[in-house]
Design a protein around this motif. Structure first.
Motif, PDB file in Angstrom:
ATOM      1  N   SER A 103       0.806  -1.252   0.063  1.00 43.84           N
ATOM      2  CA  SER A 103      -0.101   0.141  -0.228  1.00 43.84           C
ATOM      3  C   SER A 103       0.780   1.217  -0.020  1.00 43.84           C
ATOM      4  O   SER A 103       2.168   1.498   0.777  1.00 43.84           O
ATOM      5  CB  SER A 103      -0.975   0.215   1.277  1.00 43.84           C
ATOM      6  OG  SER A 103      -1.804  -0.996   1.359  1.00 43.84           O
ATOM      7  N   ARG A 104       0.487   2.280  -0.822  1.00 44.02           N
ATOM      8  CA  ARG A 104       1.214   3.476  -0.859  1.00 44.02           C
ATOM      9  C   ARG A 104       0.467   4.599  -1.321  1.00 44.02           C
ATOM     10  O   ARG A 104      -0.490   4.300  -1.972  1.00 44.02           O
ATOM     11  CB  ARG A 104       2.483   3.103  -1.672  1.00 44.02           C
ATOM     12  CG  ARG A 104       2.390   2.938  -2.976  1.00 44.02           C
ATOM     13  CD  ARG A 104       3.661   3.165  -3.779  1.00 44.02           C
ATOM     14  NE  ARG A 104       3.887   4.480  -4.023  1.00 44.02           N
ATOM     15  CZ  ARG A 104       4.931   5.253  -4.851  1.00 44.02           C
ATOM     16  NH1 ARG A 104       5.851   4.220  -5.453  1.00 44.02           N
ATOM     17  NH2 ARG A 104       5.114   6.558  -4.726  1.00 44.02           N
ATOM     18  N   PRO A 105       0.715   5.988  -0.923  1.00 38.94           N
ATOM     19  CA  PRO A 105      -0.025   7.043  -1.231  1.00 38.94           C
ATOM     20  C   PRO A 105      -0.010   7.230  -2.918  1.00 38.94           C
ATOM     21  O   PRO A 105       0.921   6.904  -3.543  1.00 38.94           O
ATOM     22  CB  PRO A 105       0.402   8.173  -0.230  1.00 38.94           C
ATOM     23  CG  PRO A 105       1.406   7.540   0.575  1.00 38.94           C
ATOM     24  CD  PRO A 105       1.773   6.188  -0.074  1.00 38.94           C
ATOM     25  N   ASN A 106      -1.150   7.797  -3.336  1.00 33.64           N
ATOM     26  CA  ASN A 106      -1.159   8.457  -4.550  1.00 33.64           C
ATOM     27  C   ASN A 106      -1.241   7.672  -5.708  1.00 33.64           C
ATOM     28  O   ASN A 106      -0.473   7.777  -6.644  1.00 33.64           O
ATOM     29  CB  ASN A 106      -0.221   9.627  -4.600  1.00 33.64           C
ATOM     30  CG  ASN A 106      -0.237  10.616  -3.536  1.00 33.64           C
ATOM     31  OD1 ASN A 106      -0.979  10.929  -3.064  1.00 33.64           O
ATOM     32  ND2 ASN A 106       1.001  11.032  -2.753  1.00 33.64           N
ATOM     33  N   GLY A 107      -1.692   6.413  -5.684  1.00 29.80           N
ATOM     34  CA  GLY A 107      -2.354   5.672  -6.779  1.00 29.80           C
ATOM     35  C   GLY A 107      -1.102   4.873  -7.240  1.00 29.80           C
ATOM     36  O   GLY A 107      -1.053   4.602  -8.593  1.00 29.80           O
ATOM     37  N   ALA A 108       0.106   4.530  -6.776  1.00 34.01           N
ATOM     38  CA  ALA A 108       1.242   3.983  -7.241  1.00 34.01           C
ATOM     39  C   ALA A 108       1.778   2.571  -6.498  1.00 34.01           C
ATOM     40  O   ALA A 108       2.574   2.054  -6.949  1.00 34.01           O
ATOM     41  CB  ALA A 108       2.396   4.906  -6.864  1.00 34.01           C
ATOM     42  N   ALA A 109       0.645   1.938  -6.246  1.00 36.66           N
ATOM     43  CA  ALA A 109       0.978   0.595  -5.650  1.00 36.66           C
ATOM     44  C   ALA A 109       1.303  -0.380  -6.676  1.00 36.66           C
ATOM     45  O   ALA A 109       1.977  -1.389  -6.532  1.00 36.66           O
ATOM     46  CB  ALA A 109      -0.318   0.056  -4.727  1.00 36.66           C
ATOM     47  N   GLY A 110       0.580  -0.363  -7.922  1.00 42.07           N
ATOM     48  CA  GLY A 110       0.764  -1.118  -8.930  1.00 42.07           C
ATOM     49  C   GLY A 110       2.214  -1.246  -9.453  1.00 42.07           C
ATOM     50  O   GLY A 110       2.721  -2.375  -9.700  1.00 42.07           O
ATOM     51  N   GLY A 111       2.807  -0.073  -9.635  1.00 43.93           N
ATOM     52  CA  GLY A 111       3.981   0.014 -10.015  1.00 43.93           C
ATOM     53  C   GLY A 111       5.158  -0.576  -8.910  1.00 43.93           C
ATOM     54  O   GLY A 111       6.077  -1.303  -9.177  1.00 43.93           O
ATOM     55  N   LEU A 112       4.782  -0.530  -7.683  1.00 50.23           N
ATOM     56  CA  LEU A 112       5.421  -1.138  -6.772  1.00 50.23           C
ATOM     57  C   LEU A 112       5.416  -2.637  -6.501  1.00 50.23           C
ATOM     58  O   LEU A 112       6.441  -3.197  -6.522  1.00 50.23           O
ATOM     59  CB  LEU A 112       5.131  -0.426  -5.387  1.00 50.23           C
ATOM     60  CG  LEU A 112       5.984  -1.078  -4.058  1.00 50.23           C
ATOM     61  CD1 LEU A 112       7.618  -0.809  -4.125  1.00 50.23           C
ATOM     62  CD2 LEU A 112       5.454  -0.217  -2.889  1.00 50.23           C
TER      63      LEU A 112
END
Length: 277
Positions: free
Chosen positions: A255-264
């Motif tokens: 989980s990460r802020p601002n909609g970037a979990a997919g890349g992680l």
């Protein structure tokens, strides 16, 4: 059994040193910190590169005796730690701490904060040099103190290897509010990460799962396996080829802020699958 159907191991987390912890869990082939090690290292590298932070601060949620920090900081393995504490013999706690502090730190620069409900485990992890700071708190039921909030405000990444499900979105939201850190949690398959993802979503977090499943440990008894299989059935989770073979398994969620979990998650999915399952 505890309320989740698992064998209750509370006693091994409250001893003055980790010998009971490692001795008990070795017999059950407890392996989830080893499974997680490479993923956490990759996560730290991704954060360091993107945020341009040379020494990130990592909060290990439910850190117990600082196992995840020790694996990273000393680039060691669970098997070596099992041997290390099995060979401690009749050493006193102070002698054991002195021996631990002679271990060579070879991991790259990371500041570790441990958060746990067990004061003895935290005290040992600090004294042995596995973690740099400690937060002794029950964030399920209480807001952090001003001192704890100050430490949480410095956290860049939150990790855990089995406590989510026992701690809930209440704890994770209280942590997330302070500095909006990245998160990576290994969660037993009998627990849903949905409530956590939904609650973090209200803070503009994005959540996704990483490929694969990860072995945690063997069942402690046939009774425990039966109860967990029942729990999985109620949750609509198919145990075939996994828990019905005699082990508990987890999934990894980021989980990460601002909609970037997919890349992680995509970055973590590049890691070899050979240690999974």
């Amino acid at each position: 059994m505890d309320s989740t159907g698992k064998i209750n191991f509370d006693h091994i987390y409250t001893e003055p040193d980790p010998r009971a912890f490692f001795g008990t869990l070795r017999r059950l082939d407890y392996d989830i910190p080893q499974q997680a090690k490479g993923y956490f290292a990759k996560l730290i590298d991704e954060y360091r590169a993107e945020a341009d932070v040379k020494v990130p601060t990592v909060l290990d949620l439910g850190c117990s005796y600082g196992v995840n920090a020790a694996l990273h900081r000393f680039d060691t393995t669970m098997e070596r730690l099992y041997d290390h504490y099995a060979s401690a013999g009749s050493l006193s706690r102070d002698e054991l701490i002195a021996r631990d502090r002679r271990m060579d730190a070879v991991g790259d620069g990371v500041r570790f904060i441990g958060l746990d409900a067990s004061a003895p485990a935290l005290d040992y992890a600090l004294a042995a040099g596995f973690i740099d700071d400690a937060i002794h708190a029950d964030l399920e039921n209480e807001d952090p103190t001003d001192e704890q909030r100050a430490l949480l405000s410095e956290v860049d990444i939150v990790i855990s290897t089995g406590c989510v499900g026992y701690v809930t979105e209440k704890t994770l939201v209280r942590i997330a509010r302070e500095n909006r850190p990245w998160m990576a949690h290994f969660v037993l398959r009998m627990f849903s990460y949905g409530p956590v993802a939904d609650s973090l979503g209200e803070l503009d977090y994005d959540t996704t799962g990483v490929e694969g499943v990860f072995r945690q440990r063997k069942f402690a008894s046939a009774e425990e396996q039966t109860q967990i299989l029942d729990n999985l059935s109620v949750a609509g989770v198919d145990p075939r080829g996994l828990e019905d073979g005699g082990r508990l398994y987890a999934r990894l969620f980021v989980s990460r802020p601002n909609g970037a979990a997919g890349g992680l998650a995509s970055a973590l999915n590049t890691l070899p699958l050979r240690d999974q399952g």
